[in-house]
Design a protein around this motif. Structure first.
Motif, PDB file in Angstrom:
ATOM      1  N   HIS A   9      -3.702  -1.226   0.544  1.00  0.00           N
ATOM      2  CA  HIS A   9      -4.311  -0.050   1.160  1.00  0.00           C
ATOM      3  C   HIS A   9      -5.011   0.814   0.121  1.00  0.00           C
ATOM      4  O   HIS A   9      -6.000   1.480   0.410  1.00  0.00           O
ATOM      5  CB  HIS A   9      -3.250   0.790   1.871  1.00  0.00           C
ATOM      6  N   ALA A  10      -4.479   0.804  -1.122  1.00  0.00           N
ATOM      7  CA  ALA A  10      -4.987   1.699  -2.152  1.00  0.00           C
ATOM      8  C   ALA A  10      -6.240   1.178  -2.829  1.00  0.00           C
ATOM      9  O   ALA A  10      -7.020   1.958  -3.394  1.00  0.00           O
ATOM     10  CB  ALA A  10      -3.895   1.942  -3.198  1.00  0.00           C
ATOM     11  N   GLY A  11      -6.430  -0.142  -2.817  1.00  0.00           N
ATOM     12  CA  GLY A  11      -7.554  -0.694  -3.555  1.00  0.00           C
ATOM     13  C   GLY A  11      -7.309  -0.576  -5.050  1.00  0.00           C
ATOM     14  O   GLY A  11      -6.179  -0.556  -5.516  1.00  0.00           O
ATOM     15  N   ARG A  12      -8.397  -0.481  -5.822  1.00  0.00           N
ATOM     16  CA  ARG A  12      -8.234  -0.375  -7.267  1.00  0.00           C
ATOM     17  C   ARG A  12      -7.550   0.934  -7.660  1.00  0.00           C
ATOM     18  O   ARG A  12      -6.634   0.973  -8.457  1.00  0.00           O
ATOM     19  CB  ARG A  12      -9.591  -0.463  -7.964  1.00  0.00           C
ATOM     20  N   LYS A  13      -8.050   2.023  -7.122  1.00  0.00           N
ATOM     21  CA  LYS A  13      -7.506   3.327  -7.448  1.00  0.00           C
ATOM     22  C   LYS A  13      -7.841   4.274  -6.309  1.00  0.00           C
ATOM     23  O   LYS A  13      -9.007   4.498  -6.007  1.00  0.00           O
ATOM     24  CB  LYS A  13      -8.099   3.850  -8.759  1.00  0.00           C
ATOM     25  N   PRO A  14      -6.824   4.852  -5.657  1.00  0.00           N
ATOM     26  CA  PRO A  14      -7.116   5.747  -4.533  1.00  0.00           C
ATOM     27  C   PRO A  14      -7.842   6.998  -5.004  1.00  0.00           C
ATOM     28  O   PRO A  14      -7.607   7.517  -6.087  1.00  0.00           O
ATOM     29  CB  PRO A  14      -5.726   6.092  -3.982  1.00  0.00           C
TER      30      PRO A  14
ATOM     31  N   VAL B 207      -3.938  13.214  -3.703  1.00  0.00           N
ATOM     32  CA  VAL B 207      -4.438  11.901  -3.283  1.00  0.00           C
ATOM     33  C   VAL B 207      -3.862  11.591  -1.915  1.00  0.00           C
ATOM     34  O   VAL B 207      -2.645  11.752  -1.688  1.00  0.00           O
ATOM     35  CB  VAL B 207      -4.026  10.806  -4.293  1.00  0.00           C
ATOM     36  N   GLU B 208      -4.696  11.163  -0.998  1.00  0.00           N
ATOM     37  CA  GLU B 208      -4.241  10.782   0.339  1.00  0.00           C
ATOM     38  C   GLU B 208      -4.529   9.304   0.583  1.00  0.00           C
ATOM     39  O   GLU B 208      -5.541   8.772   0.117  1.00  0.00           O
ATOM     40  CB  GLU B 208      -4.919  11.641   1.397  1.00  0.00           C
ATOM     41  N   LEU B 209      -3.629   8.662   1.310  1.00  0.00           N
ATOM     42  CA  LEU B 209      -3.748   7.229   1.587  1.00  0.00           C
ATOM     43  C   LEU B 209      -3.125   6.928   2.934  1.00  0.00           C
ATOM     44  O   LEU B 209      -2.049   7.453   3.262  1.00  0.00           O
ATOM     45  CB  LEU B 209      -3.038   6.427   0.488  1.00  0.00           C
ATOM     46  N   GLN B 210      -3.791   6.090   3.732  1.00  0.00           N
ATOM     47  CA  GLN B 210      -3.245   5.628   5.006  1.00  0.00           C
ATOM     48  C   GLN B 210      -2.669   4.241   4.802  1.00  0.00           C
ATOM     49  O   GLN B 210      -3.377   3.311   4.401  1.00  0.00           O
ATOM     50  CB  GLN B 210      -4.334   5.581   6.077  1.00  0.00           C
ATOM     51  N   ALA B 211      -1.369   4.086   5.055  1.00  0.00           N
ATOM     52  CA  ALA B 211      -0.703   2.792   4.943  1.00  0.00           C
ATOM     53  C   ALA B 211      -0.102   2.457   6.298  1.00  0.00           C
ATOM     54  O   ALA B 211       1.012   2.888   6.622  1.00  0.00           O
ATOM     55  CB  ALA B 211       0.374   2.826   3.865  1.00  0.00           C
ATOM     56  N   GLY B 212      -0.830   1.716   7.109  1.00  0.00           N
ATOM     57  CA  GLY B 212      -0.366   1.439   8.461  1.00  0.00           C
ATOM     58  C   GLY B 212      -0.308   2.726   9.266  1.00  0.00           C
ATOM     59  O   GLY B 212      -1.286   3.462   9.359  1.00  0.00           O
TER      60      GLY B 212
ATOM     61  N   LEU C 218       9.111   2.591   4.976  1.00  0.00           N
ATOM     62  CA  LEU C 218       8.222   2.568   3.815  1.00  0.00           C
ATOM     63  C   LEU C 218       8.895   3.230   2.611  1.00  0.00           C
ATOM     64  O   LEU C 218       8.838   2.701   1.496  1.00  0.00           O
ATOM     65  CB  LEU C 218       6.916   3.270   4.143  1.00  0.00           C
ATOM     66  N   ALA C 219       9.544   4.357   2.827  1.00  0.00           N
ATOM     67  CA  ALA C 219      10.215   5.055   1.720  1.00  0.00           C
ATOM     68  C   ALA C 219      11.303   4.188   1.105  1.00  0.00           C
ATOM     69  O   ALA C 219      11.404   4.062  -0.123  1.00  0.00           O
ATOM     70  CB  ALA C 219      10.796   6.373   2.217  1.00  0.00           C
ATOM     71  N   ALA C 220      12.123   3.573   1.949  1.00  0.00           N
ATOM     72  CA  ALA C 220      13.201   2.726   1.434  1.00  0.00           C
ATOM     73  C   ALA C 220      12.641   1.492   0.736  1.00  0.00           C
ATOM     74  O   ALA C 220      13.184   1.038  -0.276  1.00  0.00           O
ATOM     75  CB  ALA C 220      14.129   2.316   2.577  1.00  0.00           C
TER      76      ALA C 220
END
Length: 514
Positions: A57-62, A143-148, A183-185
């Motif tokens: 989801h992050a690619g090279r660098k978010p 930094v924001e990221l969408q993971a699912g 996800l956290a665990a």
């Protein structure tokens, strides 16, 4: 009012903020989305984005953006006293926040939504128009990221005030509770991630005051506003997990013995809760949590027993013989070496995956009420009748065990102490349901019985511990015999004290019958 960066010269010192009065906590079913804050070392940030759960989801660098803000309060710490804070970004609205949790938010790592937004030059009405001064500032990246289904927001950079500066990172996960916790665990299996024990605002306030962040939860859980059995167990697990999070960083030899002591008490209380509710709420997840707590309690016990010996009996022994007695010096040196080894083993556990798995297991159970039970659970089963029956059963058992206490041998007194301890944990847990003078009196006298009987138990523990300090390179038989004699003398009056405390307790009317 000001929100300028950098910070100006220090203002006159604010008075010590009083502990805020928070309403009795309630554990609701977690909201959707669940917003969970995770603490991490800033050095872990690069590895976070490379983790398999996030890399695709992050690619090279978010991508990120500049993140700068200050936290403001009055010279009299009006907001801090209420467990609140005002966060002022360089641009945009100011956020009136909870720096400590409010009612309904006692899951580890969770905080309420902002109380209100204010225009850039305004502040909360609760400050009564007083001038707002900056306490500390944050400069870093967001930094924001969408993971699912989960949105991750990372704030990392530096906190600074007039007197100090410190790197900091907070990861916020928002989304469906099941997805957030999974996800956290999953991330915590490989990275040192734990639910945040303090908000960023509280961490900033503590840095400015040059003190530790105020704990979100202390002591036993407060079940005074809880009506169902399920909600009570969820609250108890969440509360005591918070206590473990707070005490873990303090469980270091160089910090002192209090962190280990409080961690051990919290672990015991949590195990006691699980056992008390087992007749109505049981399941594989609860059993897994109990097993993890048992391992943790053993590591705490090794360190705590040596702390108690060296601070009490060992110190008295050293004073009695003086600094010139080499044989006693060898015994105490051996004890200190064993304590260092016990603390090292404890830190290895606290810094490793075992403790993280314990915390995330407990957090998931408390948030989702996922007991792992194979049978249906009555979510509406009332708490008070269950609590009353539980207390009555343990009280009857204690009275039966204490009959003819004058004739009890040492082994029987030890069993009586264990029953008193079990009742005390139960009474502490359920006492808020019957708050009042009679409840406080009962708890005080029950504590007196347990403490008096505990002196005799401490004597037994000390003798066993001393016997293990001999052998090659350790203490000789003369020093061990002397220490055992001191231990016996230390517990000489315990029996009489226990008999007196028992008579005071035996005549009381139980508070749950009032």
């Amino acid at each position: 009012m000001t929100d300028t960066l950098p910070l100006p010269d220090p203002a006159p010192p604010a008075p010590e903020p009083a502990e805020p009065t928070l309403p009795a906590p309630v554990v609701p079913v977690p909201p959707t989305p669940l917003v969970l804050q995770v603490a991490l070392d800033p050095s872990v940030v690069p590895a976070l984005w490379r983790h398999p759960l996030l890399a695709r989801h992050a690619g090279r660098k978010p991508r990120g953006s500049v993140d700068e803000c200050v936290w403001l309060d009055t010279a009299e710490a009006a907001l801090a006293r209420k467990g609140q804070a005002l966060e002022a970004p360089r641009k945009g609205a100011r956020l009136h926040l909870h720096s400590l949790p409010a009612e309904g938010y006692c899951l580890p790592g969770t905080v309420p939504a902002p109380l209100r937004e204010y225009p850039p030059e305004e502040g909360p009405d609760t400050t009564a128009g007083d001038v707002l001064l900056p306490l500390a500032a944050f400069t870093g990246r967001r930094v924001e990221l969408q993971a699912g289904d989960v949105v991750l927001t990372l704030r990392h950079g530096n906190l600074r005030c007039v007197a100090a500066e410190a790197p900091v990172a907070r990861l916020e996960l928002a989304g469906p509770p099941e997805a957030v916790l999974a996800l956290a665990a999953g991330l915590a299996e490989d990275l040192p991630l734990l639910p945040a024990a303090a908000t960023l605002a509280e961490t900033a306030r503590a840095l400015a005051r040059q003190e530790a962040p105020r704990p979100r939860r202390l002591g036993p859980p407060n079940l005074g506003q809880v009506e169902t059995i399920e909600a009570a167990l969820a609250l108890a697990i969440a509360h005591l997990t918070e206590v473990l999070l707070v005490q873990a960083p303090r469980s270091r030899l160089e910090v002192g013995p209090e962190g280990v002591h409080q961690s051990r008490v919290a672990a015991r209380r949590l195990r006691s809760c699980l056992k008390q509710f087992r007749t109505v709420l049981d399941g594989r997840n609860l059993r897994e949590l109990d097993a993890r707590l048992a391992d943790f309690a053993r590591a705490l016990g090794d360190a705590r027993d040596l702390d108690v010996f060296l601070l009490n009996l060992g110190a008295e022994l050293a004073d009695a013989v003086g600094p010139g007695e080499r044989r006693v010096a060898v015994l105490l040196r051996t004890a200190r070496q064993k304590r260092e080894a016990a603390y090292l083993a404890l830190r290895t556990m606290l810094d490793g995956p075992e403790f993280r798995q314990l915390i995330w297991t407990a957090t998931r159970i408390a948030a989702l009420r996922d007991w792992g039970s194979d049978r249906p659970v009555d979510a509406d089963a009332p708490l008070r009748p269950f609590a009353k029956a539980n207390l009555a059963r343990r009280w009857r058992r204690l009275l039966k065990r204490g009959a003819d206490i004058e004739e009890h041998a040492a082994e029987s007194l030890h069993e009586l102490r264990l029953d008193a301890k079990r009742l005390r944990y139960s009474a502490e847990l359920f006492s808020p349901l019957w708050a009042g003078k009679s409840t406080r009196r009962f708890l005080k006298r029950l504590s007196g019985v347990q403490d008096a009987l505990g002196v005799a138990n401490d004597t037994h523990v000390a003798r066993v511990l001393v016997a293990g300090l001999g052998g090659r390179g350790g203490a000789g038989p003369w020093a061990i015999g002397l220490a055992e004699g001191f231990a016996l003398a230390h517990g000489a009056g315990a029996r009489e004290q226990a008999l007196e405390a028992w008579k005071e307790l035996e005549g009381l009317s139980p508070f749950w019958e009032n």
